[in-house]
Design a protein around this motif. Structure first.
Motif, PDB file in Angstrom:
ATOM      1  N   SER A   1       0.957  -1.275   0.107  1.00 12.68           N
ATOM      2  CA  SER A   1       0.027   0.048  -0.105  1.00 12.68           C
ATOM      3  C   SER A   1       0.587   1.193  -0.138  1.00 12.68           C
ATOM      4  O   SER A   1       0.545   2.374  -0.492  1.00 12.68           O
ATOM      5  N   ASN A   2       1.981   1.298   0.618  1.00 10.71           N
ATOM      6  CA  ASN A   2       3.017   2.066   0.613  1.00 10.71           C
ATOM      7  C   ASN A   2       4.355   1.869  -0.021  1.00 10.71           C
ATOM      8  O   ASN A   2       4.902   0.634   0.303  1.00 10.71           O
ATOM      9  N   TRP A   3       4.997   2.652  -0.954  1.00  6.80           N
ATOM     10  CA  TRP A   3       6.399   2.164  -1.623  1.00  6.80           C
ATOM     11  C   TRP A   3       7.489   2.739  -0.726  1.00  6.80           C
ATOM     12  O   TRP A   3       8.446   2.747  -1.279  1.00  6.80           O
ATOM     13  N   TYR A   4       7.229   3.479   0.625  1.00  3.15           N
ATOM     14  CA  TYR A   4       8.178   4.090   1.165  1.00  3.15           C
ATOM     15  C   TYR A   4       9.382   2.766   1.603  1.00  3.15           C
ATOM     16  O   TYR A   4       8.765   1.924   2.120  1.00  3.15           O
ATOM     17  N   GLY A   5      10.406   3.025   1.358  1.00  4.93           N
ATOM     18  CA  GLY A   5      11.411   1.877   1.655  1.00  4.93           C
ATOM     19  C   GLY A   5      11.784   0.796   0.564  1.00  4.93           C
ATOM     20  O   GLY A   5      12.161  -0.219   1.054  1.00  4.93           O
ATOM     21  N   ILE A   6      10.834   0.852  -0.533  1.00  6.86           N
ATOM     22  CA  ILE A   6      10.730  -0.205  -1.467  1.00  6.86           C
ATOM     23  C   ILE A   6      12.142  -0.735  -1.769  1.00  6.86           C
ATOM     24  O   ILE A   6      12.318  -1.897  -2.136  1.00  6.86           O
ATOM     25  N   GLU A   7      13.064   0.191  -2.127  1.00  6.21           N
ATOM     26  CA  GLU A   7      14.474  -0.011  -2.424  1.00  6.21           C
ATOM     27  C   GLU A   7      15.191  -0.977  -1.680  1.00  6.21           C
ATOM     28  O   GLU A   7      16.070  -1.768  -1.877  1.00  6.21           O
ATOM     29  N   ALA A   8      14.638  -1.339  -0.302  1.00  3.26           N
ATOM     30  CA  ALA A   8      15.367  -2.422   0.421  1.00  3.26           C
ATOM     31  C   ALA A   8      15.201  -3.790  -0.139  1.00  3.26           C
ATOM     32  O   ALA A   8      15.795  -4.763   0.391  1.00  3.26           O
ATOM     33  N   ASN A   9      14.130  -3.801  -0.889  1.00  7.99           N
ATOM     34  CA  ASN A   9      13.929  -5.345  -1.728  1.00  7.99           C
ATOM     35  C   ASN A   9      14.790  -5.375  -2.649  1.00  7.99           C
ATOM     36  O   ASN A   9      14.873  -6.371  -3.497  1.00  7.99           O
ATOM     37  N   ALA A  10      15.587  -4.449  -3.134  1.00  6.66           N
ATOM     38  CA  ALA A  10      16.427  -4.299  -4.242  1.00  6.66           C
ATOM     39  C   ALA A  10      17.520  -5.476  -4.349  1.00  6.66           C
ATOM     40  O   ALA A  10      18.076  -5.575  -3.086  1.00  6.66           O
ATOM     41  N   ILE A  11      18.015  -6.113  -5.354  1.00  3.70           N
ATOM     42  CA  ILE A  11      19.432  -6.879  -5.342  1.00  3.70           C
ATOM     43  C   ILE A  11      20.270  -5.943  -5.061  1.00  3.70           C
ATOM     44  O   ILE A  11      21.187  -6.016  -4.303  1.00  3.70           O
ATOM     45  N   ARG A  12      20.507  -4.638  -5.851  1.00  2.89           N
ATOM     46  CA  ARG A  12      21.346  -3.716  -5.364  1.00  2.89           C
ATOM     47  C   ARG A  12      21.073  -2.370  -6.333  1.00  2.89           C
ATOM     48  O   ARG A  12      20.305  -2.357  -7.073  1.00  2.89           O
ATOM     49  N   LYS A  13      21.720  -1.430  -5.859  1.00  4.09           N
ATOM     50  CA  LYS A  13      21.643  -0.215  -6.602  1.00  4.09           C
ATOM     51  C   LYS A  13      22.740  -0.424  -7.938  1.00  4.09           C
ATOM     52  O   LYS A  13      24.095  -0.666  -7.572  1.00  4.09           O
ATOM     53  N   ILE A  14      22.221   0.283  -9.105  1.00  2.00           N
ATOM     54  CA  ILE A  14      23.124   0.053 -10.235  1.00  2.00           C
ATOM     55  C   ILE A  14      23.436   1.418 -10.649  1.00  2.00           C
ATOM     56  O   ILE A  14      24.440   1.501 -11.517  1.00  2.00           O
ATOM     57  N   GLY A  15      23.026   2.624 -10.127  1.00  2.00           N
ATOM     58  CA  GLY A  15      23.466   3.781 -10.537  1.00  2.00           C
ATOM     59  C   GLY A  15      22.486   4.826 -10.267  1.00  2.00           C
ATOM     60  O   GLY A  15      21.403   4.966  -9.709  1.00  2.00           O
ATOM     61  N   THR A  16      22.786   6.089 -11.086  1.00  2.00           N
ATOM     62  CA  THR A  16      21.889   7.008 -11.096  1.00  2.00           C
ATOM     63  C   THR A  16      21.564   7.418 -12.575  1.00  2.00           C
ATOM     64  O   THR A  16      22.558   7.502 -13.408  1.00  2.00           O
ATOM     65  N   LEU A  17      20.340   7.909 -12.815  1.00  2.00           N
ATOM     66  CA  LEU A  17      19.925   8.483 -14.134  1.00  2.00           C
ATOM     67  C   LEU A  17      19.224   9.863 -13.863  1.00  2.00           C
ATOM     68  O   LEU A  17      18.406   9.993 -13.278  1.00  2.00           O
ATOM     69  N   GLY A  18      19.920  10.753 -14.715  1.00  2.00           N
ATOM     70  CA  GLY A  18      19.257  11.911 -15.017  1.00  2.00           C
ATOM     71  C   GLY A  18      17.951  12.193 -15.721  1.00  2.00           C
ATOM     72  O   GLY A  18      17.689  11.270 -16.626  1.00  2.00           O
ATOM     73  N   LEU A  19      16.959  13.042 -15.108  1.00  2.00           N
ATOM     74  CA  LEU A  19      15.687  13.017 -16.048  1.00  2.00           C
ATOM     75  C   LEU A  19      15.989  13.629 -17.413  1.00  2.00           C
ATOM     76  O   LEU A  19      15.307  13.296 -18.292  1.00  2.00           O
ATOM     77  N   ASP A  20      16.976  14.413 -17.778  1.00  5.04           N
ATOM     78  CA  ASP A  20      17.448  14.673 -18.907  1.00  5.04           C
ATOM     79  C   ASP A  20      18.094  13.700 -20.018  1.00  5.04           C
ATOM     80  O   ASP A  20      17.966  13.806 -21.040  1.00  5.04           O
ATOM     81  N   GLN A  21      18.205  12.208 -19.413  1.00  4.92           N
ATOM     82  CA  GLN A  21      18.600  11.066 -20.033  1.00  4.92           C
ATOM     83  C   GLN A  21      17.496  10.233 -20.266  1.00  4.92           C
ATOM     84  O   GLN A  21      17.870   9.213 -20.680  1.00  4.92           O
ATOM     85  N   ILE A  22      16.208  10.651 -20.033  1.00  9.00           N
ATOM     86  CA  ILE A  22      15.130   9.803 -20.283  1.00  9.00           C
ATOM     87  C   ILE A  22      14.235  10.266 -21.188  1.00  9.00           C
ATOM     88  O   ILE A  22      13.917  11.519 -21.337  1.00  9.00           O
ATOM     89  N   GLU A  23      13.845   9.521 -22.187  1.00  9.92           N
ATOM     90  CA  GLU A  23      12.672  10.024 -23.217  1.00  9.92           C
ATOM     91  C   GLU A  23      11.438   9.127 -22.692  1.00  9.92           C
ATOM     92  O   GLU A  23      11.295   7.959 -22.774  1.00  9.92           O
ATOM     93  N   PHE A  24      10.534   9.870 -22.206  1.00 12.19           N
ATOM     94  CA  PHE A  24       8.949   9.379 -21.416  1.00 12.19           C
ATOM     95  C   PHE A  24       8.162   9.397 -23.084  1.00 12.19           C
ATOM     96  O   PHE A  24       8.113  10.242 -23.743  1.00 12.19           O
ATOM     97  N   ASP A  25       7.227   8.523 -22.952  1.00 13.24           N
ATOM     98  CA  ASP A  25       6.291   8.520 -23.990  1.00 13.24           C
ATOM     99  C   ASP A  25       5.258   9.583 -23.738  1.00 13.24           C
ATOM    100  O   ASP A  25       5.485  10.350 -22.857  1.00 13.24           O
ATOM    101  N   GLU A  26       4.488  10.072 -24.655  1.00 13.20           N
ATOM    102  CA  GLU A  26       3.827  11.303 -24.435  1.00 13.20           C
ATOM    103  C   GLU A  26       2.860  11.369 -23.400  1.00 13.20           C
ATOM    104  O   GLU A  26       2.558  12.477 -23.068  1.00 13.20           O
ATOM    105  N   THR A  27       2.303  10.185 -22.765  1.00 14.25           N
ATOM    106  CA  THR A  27       1.474  10.163 -21.247  1.00 14.25           C
ATOM    107  C   THR A  27       2.570  10.376 -20.277  1.00 14.25           C
ATOM    108  O   THR A  27       2.079  10.753 -19.103  1.00 14.25           O
ATOM    109  N   LYS A  28       3.637   9.935 -20.478  1.00 14.87           N
ATOM    110  CA  LYS A  28       4.569   9.808 -19.482  1.00 14.87           C
ATOM    111  C   LYS A  28       4.375   8.691 -18.257  1.00 14.87           C
ATOM    112  O   LYS A  28       4.858   8.771 -17.215  1.00 14.87           O
ATOM    113  N   ARG A  29       3.702   7.763 -18.684  1.00 16.40           N
ATOM    114  CA  ARG A  29       2.984   6.887 -17.836  1.00 16.40           C
ATOM    115  C   ARG A  29       3.384   5.499 -18.169  1.00 16.40           C
ATOM    116  O   ARG A  29       2.933   4.450 -17.652  1.00 16.40           O
ATOM    117  N   LYS A  30       3.565   5.150 -19.554  1.00 11.44           N
ATOM    118  CA  LYS A  30       3.358   3.933 -20.231  1.00 11.44           C
ATOM    119  C   LYS A  30       4.924   3.276 -20.436  1.00 11.44           C
ATOM    120  O   LYS A  30       5.167   2.046 -20.325  1.00 11.44           O
TER     121      LYS A  30
END
Length: 104
Positions: free
Chosen positions: A60-89
Motif C-alpha cells: 500500500s506504501n512504497w516508502y522503503g521499497i528499495e530495501a527489496n532491491a538486489i542492488r543499486k546500479i546507478g543514477t539516471l538524470g531526468l534529461d537522460q530519459i525519453e518518456f512516452d507522450e503520457t509519461k506513464r507507459k
C-alpha cells in the motif's frame, strides 16, 4: 535503444517519481524521493535492480521499497530519459541501457 515498460508508478509530479520498469532482461526500480531540504524533487533517479519475481501488488506504501532491491546500479538524470507522450507507459534511455549492460 531499449523500450522499458512502466509496470507501475507512484507519485506523479511532472513525471512519475517512483517507477517499476520491465525490460526483457530485468525489473528495475527508479526512485526519485522528494528532498525536504531543497523543497523539490531531485533531477535524477536512483536506479535499483529488483528481483524478477518481486511482488509489489500487496504494497500500500512504497516508502522503503528499495530495501527489496538486489542492488543499486546507478543514477539516471531526468534529461537522460525519453518518456512516452503520457509519461506513464514507457521510457527509452541510452544511459539506462548503459547501466543495464553490465552483468545483471
Amino acid at each position: 535503444m531499449t523500450k522499458y515498460s512502466i509496470v507501475e508508478y507512484r507519485e506523479f509530479y511532472d513525471v512519475p517519481r517512483v517507477l517499476l520498469l520491465f525490460s526483457e532482461a530485468c525489473l528495475l526500480l527508479l526512485d526519485c524521493q522528494f528532498d525536504d531540504e531543497a523543497d523539490d524533487y531531485p533531477h535524477s533517479y536512483e536506479v535499483y535492480l529488483m528481483p524478477r519475481d518481486f511482488d509489489w501488488s500487496g504494497l500500500s506504501n512504497w516508502y522503503g521499497i528499495e530495501a527489496n532491491a538486489i542492488r543499486k546500479i546507478g543514477t539516471l538524470g531526468l534529461d537522460q530519459i525519453e518518456f512516452d507522450e503520457t509519461k506513464r507507459k514507457h521510457i527509452k534511455s541510452r544511459a539506462l541501457d548503459a547501466l543495464c549492460s553490465g552483468d545483471l
